[in-house]
Scaffold this motif. Structure first.
Motif, PDB file in Angstrom:
ATOM      1  N   ILE A  66      -0.693   8.706  -5.911  1.00 24.19           N
ATOM      2  CA  ILE A  66      -1.261   8.789  -4.561  1.00 24.19           C
ATOM      3  C   ILE A  66      -2.098  10.053  -4.420  1.00 24.19           C
ATOM      4  CG2 ILE A  66      -0.725   8.918  -2.094  1.00 24.19           C
ATOM      5  CD1 ILE A  66       1.804   7.336  -2.658  1.00 24.19           C
ATOM      6  N   LEU A  67      -1.609  11.157  -4.992  1.00 20.67           N
ATOM      7  CA  LEU A  67      -2.376  12.413  -4.931  1.00 20.67           C
ATOM      8  C   LEU A  67      -3.704  12.283  -5.680  1.00 20.67           C
ATOM      9  CD1 LEU A  67       0.525  14.978  -5.487  1.00 20.67           C
ATOM     10  CD2 LEU A  67      -0.636  14.447  -3.347  1.00 20.67           C
ATOM     11  N   LEU A  68      -3.670  11.577  -6.817  1.00 20.46           N
ATOM     12  CA  LEU A  68      -4.913  11.369  -7.572  1.00 20.46           C
ATOM     13  C   LEU A  68      -5.914  10.567  -6.738  1.00 20.46           C
ATOM     14  CD1 LEU A  68      -6.449  11.670 -10.260  1.00 20.46           C
ATOM     15  CD2 LEU A  68      -5.385   9.527 -11.004  1.00 20.46           C
ATOM     16  N   LEU A  69      -5.423   9.543  -6.038  1.00 21.13           N
ATOM     17  CA  LEU A  69      -6.292   8.763  -5.170  1.00 21.13           C
ATOM     18  C   LEU A  69      -6.871   9.636  -4.061  1.00 21.13           C
ATOM     19  CD1 LEU A  69      -7.487   6.087  -4.156  1.00 21.13           C
ATOM     20  CD2 LEU A  69      -5.320   5.674  -2.953  1.00 21.13           C
ATOM     21  N   ALA A  70      -6.046  10.505  -3.487  1.00 20.37           N
ATOM     22  CA  ALA A  70      -6.528  11.393  -2.426  1.00 20.37           C
ATOM     23  C   ALA A  70      -7.605  12.340  -2.942  1.00 20.37           C
ATOM     24  CB  ALA A  70      -5.357  12.180  -1.840  1.00 20.37           C
ATOM     25  N   ILE A  71      -7.437  12.834  -4.175  1.00 17.15           N
ATOM     26  CA  ILE A  71      -8.440  13.727  -4.764  1.00 17.15           C
ATOM     27  C   ILE A  71      -9.764  12.995  -4.961  1.00 17.15           C
ATOM     28  CG2 ILE A  71      -9.044  15.014  -6.850  1.00 17.15           C
ATOM     29  CD1 ILE A  71      -6.056  15.718  -7.110  1.00 17.15           C
ATOM     30  N   PHE A  72      -9.695  11.760  -5.471  1.00 15.81           N
ATOM     31  CA  PHE A  72     -10.914  10.971  -5.665  1.00 15.81           C
ATOM     32  C   PHE A  72     -11.606  10.713  -4.336  1.00 15.81           C
ATOM     33  CE2 PHE A  72      -9.683  10.361  -9.971  1.00 15.81           C
ATOM     34  CZ  PHE A  72     -10.790   9.863 -10.648  1.00 15.81           C
ATOM     35  N   ILE A  73     -10.831  10.409  -3.297  1.00 15.99           N
ATOM     36  CA  ILE A  73     -11.424  10.168  -1.979  1.00 15.99           C
ATOM     37  C   ILE A  73     -12.088  11.433  -1.453  1.00 15.99           C
ATOM     38  CG2 ILE A  73     -10.873   9.663   0.440  1.00 15.99           C
ATOM     39  CD1 ILE A  73      -8.729   7.738  -0.555  1.00 15.99           C
ATOM     40  N   ALA A  74     -11.446  12.594  -1.658  1.00 17.58           N
ATOM     41  CA  ALA A  74     -12.019  13.862  -1.194  1.00 17.58           C
ATOM     42  C   ALA A  74     -13.349  14.142  -1.901  1.00 17.58           C
ATOM     43  CB  ALA A  74     -11.034  15.001  -1.435  1.00 17.58           C
ATOM     44  N   PRO A  87      -1.580  -1.104   3.874  1.00 19.95           N
ATOM     45  CA  PRO A  87      -1.902  -0.277   2.702  1.00 19.95           C
ATOM     46  C   PRO A  87      -2.764  -1.006   1.679  1.00 19.95           C
ATOM     47  CG  PRO A  87       0.428  -0.116   3.242  1.00 19.95           C
ATOM     48  CD  PRO A  87      -0.120  -1.227   4.073  1.00 19.95           C
ATOM     49  N   MET A  88      -2.586  -2.341   1.593  1.00 22.41           N
ATOM     50  CA  MET A  88      -3.382  -3.118   0.646  1.00 22.41           C
ATOM     51  C   MET A  88      -4.862  -3.064   1.020  1.00 22.41           C
ATOM     52  SD  MET A  88      -2.895  -7.127  -0.368  1.00 22.41           S
ATOM     53  CE  MET A  88      -1.179  -6.855  -0.816  1.00 22.41           C
ATOM     54  N   VAL A  89      -5.174  -3.288   2.300  1.00 25.85           N
ATOM     55  CA  VAL A  89      -6.554  -3.277   2.749  1.00 25.85           C
ATOM     56  C   VAL A  89      -7.147  -1.870   2.641  1.00 25.85           C
ATOM     57  CG1 VAL A  89      -8.072  -3.630   4.737  1.00 25.85           C
ATOM     58  CG2 VAL A  89      -6.224  -5.252   4.264  1.00 25.85           C
ATOM     59  N   LEU A  90      -6.382  -0.864   3.054  1.00 25.02           N
ATOM     60  CA  LEU A  90      -6.886   0.515   2.997  1.00 25.02           C
ATOM     61  C   LEU A  90      -7.134   0.960   1.555  1.00 25.02           C
ATOM     62  CD1 LEU A  90      -4.664   2.190   5.751  1.00 25.02           C
ATOM     63  CD2 LEU A  90      -7.081   1.578   5.896  1.00 25.02           C
ATOM     64  N   THR A  91      -6.265   0.548   0.646  1.00 18.66           N
ATOM     65  CA  THR A  91      -6.458   0.906  -0.769  1.00 18.66           C
ATOM     66  C   THR A  91      -7.725   0.260  -1.319  1.00 18.66           C
ATOM     67  OG1 THR A  91      -4.058   1.076  -1.062  1.00 18.66           O
ATOM     68  CG2 THR A  91      -5.398   0.917  -3.040  1.00 18.66           C
ATOM     69  N   ALA A  92      -7.954  -1.002  -0.950  1.00 17.33           N
ATOM     70  CA  ALA A  92      -9.173  -1.687  -1.402  1.00 17.33           C
ATOM     71  C   ALA A  92     -10.425  -1.004  -0.847  1.00 17.33           C
ATOM     72  CB  ALA A  92      -9.135  -3.154  -0.993  1.00 17.33           C
ATOM     73  N   MET A  93     -10.372  -0.576   0.422  1.00 20.17           N
ATOM     74  CA  MET A  93     -11.523   0.110   1.023  1.00 20.17           C
ATOM     75  C   MET A  93     -11.760   1.478   0.373  1.00 20.17           C
ATOM     76  SD  MET A  93     -12.678  -2.094   3.021  1.00 20.17           S
ATOM     77  CE  MET A  93     -11.984  -3.273   1.848  1.00 20.17           C
ATOM     78  N   SER A  94     -10.678   2.143  -0.024  1.00 18.15           N
ATOM     79  CA  SER A  94     -10.841   3.441  -0.689  1.00 18.15           C
ATOM     80  C   SER A  94     -11.580   3.279  -2.015  1.00 18.15           C
ATOM     81  CB  SER A  94      -9.481   4.100  -0.907  1.00 18.15           C
ATOM     82  OG  SER A  94      -8.716   3.392  -1.876  1.00 18.15           O
ATOM     83  N   ALA A 110      -1.890   3.749  -7.416  1.00 20.54           N
ATOM     84  CA  ALA A 110      -1.587   4.384  -6.130  1.00 20.54           C
ATOM     85  C   ALA A 110      -0.930   3.381  -5.179  1.00 20.54           C
ATOM     86  CB  ALA A 110      -2.854   4.959  -5.514  1.00 20.54           C
ATOM     87  N   TYR A 111      -1.438   2.153  -5.156  1.00 18.70           N
ATOM     88  CA  TYR A 111      -0.829   1.143  -4.288  1.00 18.70           C
ATOM     89  C   TYR A 111       0.605   0.844  -4.729  1.00 18.70           C
ATOM     90  CZ  TYR A 111       0.062  -3.237  -1.856  1.00 18.70           C
ATOM     91  OH  TYR A 111       0.622  -4.216  -1.069  1.00 18.70           O
ATOM     92  N   GLY A 112       0.852   0.865  -6.037  1.00 23.82           N
ATOM     93  CA  GLY A 112       2.210   0.679  -6.525  1.00 23.82           C
ATOM     94  C   GLY A 112       3.140   1.748  -5.995  1.00 23.82           C
ATOM     95  N   ASN A 113       2.666   3.015  -5.973  1.00 20.32           N
ATOM     96  CA  ASN A 113       3.476   4.105  -5.418  1.00 20.32           C
ATOM     97  C   ASN A 113       3.775   3.875  -3.937  1.00 20.32           C
ATOM     98  OD1 ASN A 113       2.747   7.260  -7.104  1.00 20.32           O
ATOM     99  ND2 ASN A 113       4.577   6.025  -7.102  1.00 20.32           N
ATOM    100  N   ILE A 114       2.733   3.444  -3.206  1.00 19.85           N
ATOM    101  CA  ILE A 114       2.895   3.210  -1.761  1.00 19.85           C
ATOM    102  C   ILE A 114       3.878   2.075  -1.518  1.00 19.85           C
ATOM    103  CG2 ILE A 114       1.706   2.479   0.348  1.00 19.85           C
ATOM    104  CD1 ILE A 114      -0.835   3.807  -0.810  1.00 19.85           C
ATOM    105  N   LEU A 115       3.745   0.974  -2.265  1.00 20.92           N
ATOM    106  CA  LEU A 115       4.629  -0.173  -2.090  1.00 20.92           C
ATOM    107  C   LEU A 115       6.061   0.178  -2.476  1.00 20.92           C
ATOM    108  CD1 LEU A 115       4.257  -3.102  -1.172  1.00 20.92           C
ATOM    109  CD2 LEU A 115       4.102  -3.766  -3.574  1.00 20.92           C
ATOM    110  N   GLN A 116       6.220   0.978  -3.488  1.00 22.40           N
ATOM    111  CA  GLN A 116       7.552   1.419  -3.891  1.00 22.40           C
ATOM    112  C   GLN A 116       8.223   2.206  -2.780  1.00 22.40           C
ATOM    113  OE1 GLN A 116       7.618   3.836  -7.443  1.00 22.40           O
ATOM    114  NE2 GLN A 116       9.597   4.725  -6.930  1.00 22.40           N
TER     115      GLN A 116
END
Length: 549
Positions: free
Chosen positions: A15-23, A422-429, A537-543
């Motif tokens: 999830i942190l890696l996804l946040a870094i990419f988004i930033a 979270p599924m839709v937001l992850t796809a949009m990211s 990242a979505y796997g982490n969120i779903l977990q």
């Protein structure tokens, strides 16, 4: 959740890696200059802020001709070549000189190239009024095995690469963003140089490409017999180390380009600057030739070479045509006569108009086009800006509609916002990261890229549905171990599908297939970002949502 920061990072690093990419994507999209700011462009804008304007935009995204209007011109280089010539190293320059003299060519219209990596020679001519038989006959004087059958239409890969680089520099120096220049192969084996420039009409782009841009400074002076003669004393980008910005002298009322002649010494201690200074002294420009040039009528824009009095003129030549003729000034002549000028070898190249000055600066900066383009075989495609604005609006609406449609289907499928949101937001990211990457590398987005983004949304949600279904359909997720087992099983399916997509799209991404290439590149990048960043990242969120971890 772990109270230890290190433990938190280990647990939620995806999830942190996804946040870094988004930033990084947000910085590339919305911060002026983005991540990879072009320092050279910034410097040019500072130098020429009075002559250039910057179109303000809400983001750093660049658009291609389909979304911004503009023109695409495809044309093959003019020329023919002979490959694998058997030459000795000392014959290299001899064959080149023979091509000039026996075929009646200018120095820019032929070249002999040594390919050191393969230890072979090629000869090329860049005109269409020389027959293959005459071309082969000259080469046969040095390699008896060469015949007319060995002559091929077209030019070498090195020449095409140089042409692409030169045209790219011309487009950039003209202050045009979003331009692309590349080579495109045909099924017959010939090559076209493709130039796409947003915001230009077909006539403007053809004018930019039609000129070779071969700039020379010639000395026009009386020889020992009193006859006027011409001698090239400076030649294009080879003899200049710095090209200034087109400017205007308010005090004396003329347009000019400030230049610096190269003063780098060779093994013999000579430089372009010292040789130019010596030529000016030898030809009389720094003595009796000072202020002795009156062949140009600046108001009429005409040159009179039929004169009675001796003239000492410095002619600025572009593609063999005289652009300007000016005399040696008192101060410059004095510095050259004393030998001081070579220590600071700068002077001003005068032009009749500001437009001529700008074009001269562009030609000097980019260099001469190695071979002219054959506009008799050109292919032109253009989009009017008003139509492009409509395409941009429709693309945005289609993108919003696709997101709403996918979101609606996901919510209908799961009827659980904790899973669907979270599924839709992850796809949009994923789309946001792709847009940031395109802005960072200054990829001009076109209609084909828009189609790729829509495909990425669909395939991205497909993969996330596979993850959710695999994790939830086999019963309650009672522990982290159960979740990870089911997630790994789903991820193998996603990974195999991603590999298949990349393999299928790779030929489209590397082959010259026009708009299909942009679609393939965005699709491949989207799949890679999904597999490496957003799916884990979505796997982490779903977990986190389905277990007590």
């Amino acid at each position: 959740m772990s109270a230890n920061p290190i433990g938190f990072v280990k647990e939620y690093w995806r999830i942190l890696l996804l946040a870094i990419f988004i930033a990084f994507a947000l910085v590339a999209l919305f911060i002026p200059g983005g991540i990879m700011a072009d320092d050279s462009l910034a410097g040019d804008l500072e130098e020429d802020e009075e002559n250039q304007t910057i179109e303000e935009s809400m983001s750093n995204i660049e658009y291609g001709i389909g979304l911004d209007g503009g023109t695409r011109v495809s044309a093959p280089p003019t020329g023919m070549m002979v490959d694998n010539i058997d030459l000795e190293s000392e014959q290299h320059s001899e064959l080149e000189s023979s091509l000039y003299t026996e075929l009646g060519l200018e120095t820019a219209d032929a070249t002999v190239r040594h390919h050191e990596d393969e230890d072979r020679y090629t000869a090329e001519v860049f005109v269409d009024d020389v027959s293959a038989a005459d071309f082969a006959a000259v080469i046969a004087e040095y390699d008896a095995d060469v015949s007319e059958d060995d002559v091929e239409n077209g030019v070498t890969q090195e020449t095409r690469d140089r042409m692409v680089q030169t045209i790219e520099q011309r487009v950039n120096e003209a202050g045009l963003s979003g331009g692309q220049v590349y080579q495109e192969a045909t099924v017959e084996g010939s090559y076209y140089i493709v130039t796409e420039v947003p915001g230009m009409s077909p006539e403007e782009l053809r004018e930019l490409l039609a000129d070779r841009g071969d700039v020379q400074v010639q000395a026009y002076y009386p020889d020992e017999d009193g006859n006027q003669t011409n001698e090239t004393v400076l030649h294009g980008e080879d003899d200049f180390s710095r090209i200034g910005v087109a400017s205007y002298n308010d005090e004396q009322g003329y347009n000019y380009v400030p230049v610096t002649v190269d003063d780098t010494e060779d093994a013999d201690g000579n430089s372009a600057a010292s040789e130019y200074q010596a030529a000016m002294n030898e030809y009389g420009f720094t003595s009796e030739g000072i202020q002795q040039c009156g062949i140009q009528d600046r108001e009429a824009g005409e040159f009179d070479f039929d004169h009675d009095q001796p003239q000492w003129c410095l002619l600025t030549m572009v593609d063999g045509e005289v652009v300007d003729a000016h005399s040696m000034g008192d101060r410059l002549g004095s510095n050259m006569a004393s030998g001081e000028w070579a220590n600071d070898p700068t002077f001003e190249m005068i032009t009749p108009t500001q437009q001529d000055a700008h074009q001269l600066a562009v030609n000097l900066e980019s260099g001469a086009l190695t071979a002219p383009l054959d506009f008799d075989r050109q292919q032109t495609f253009s989009v009017e800006p008003a139509l492009a604005d409509q395409f941009k609006t429709y693309s945005l609406l289609i993108g919003i509609l696709s997101v709403l449609t996918v979101s609606g289907m996901v919510f209908l499928r799961y009827r659980n916002p904790r899973v669907a949101a979270p599924m839709v937001l992850t796809a949009m990211s994923e789309v946001l990261i792709l847009l940031g990457f395109a802005a960072m590398i200054r990829m001009p987005l076109d209609l084909s890229h828009v189609a790729g983004f829509i495909a990425v949304v669909g395939t991205g949600v497909d993969d996330l549905v596979i993850i959710a279904d695999e994790v939830m359909d086999d019963g309650e997720v009672s522990s982290q171990r159960v979740f990870e087992s089911r997630f790994r099983k789903a991820f193998w399916v996603i990974g195999a599908a991603a590999a298949t997509t990349i393999i299928a799209m790779s030929p489209l991404a590397v082959m010259s297939l026009g708009d299909l290439r942009g679609f393939a590149i965005i699709t491949i990048l989207g799949v890679l970002i999904g597999v490496l960043v957003t799916r884990p990242a979505y796997g982490n969120i779903l977990q986190r949502l389905l277990t007590d971890k």
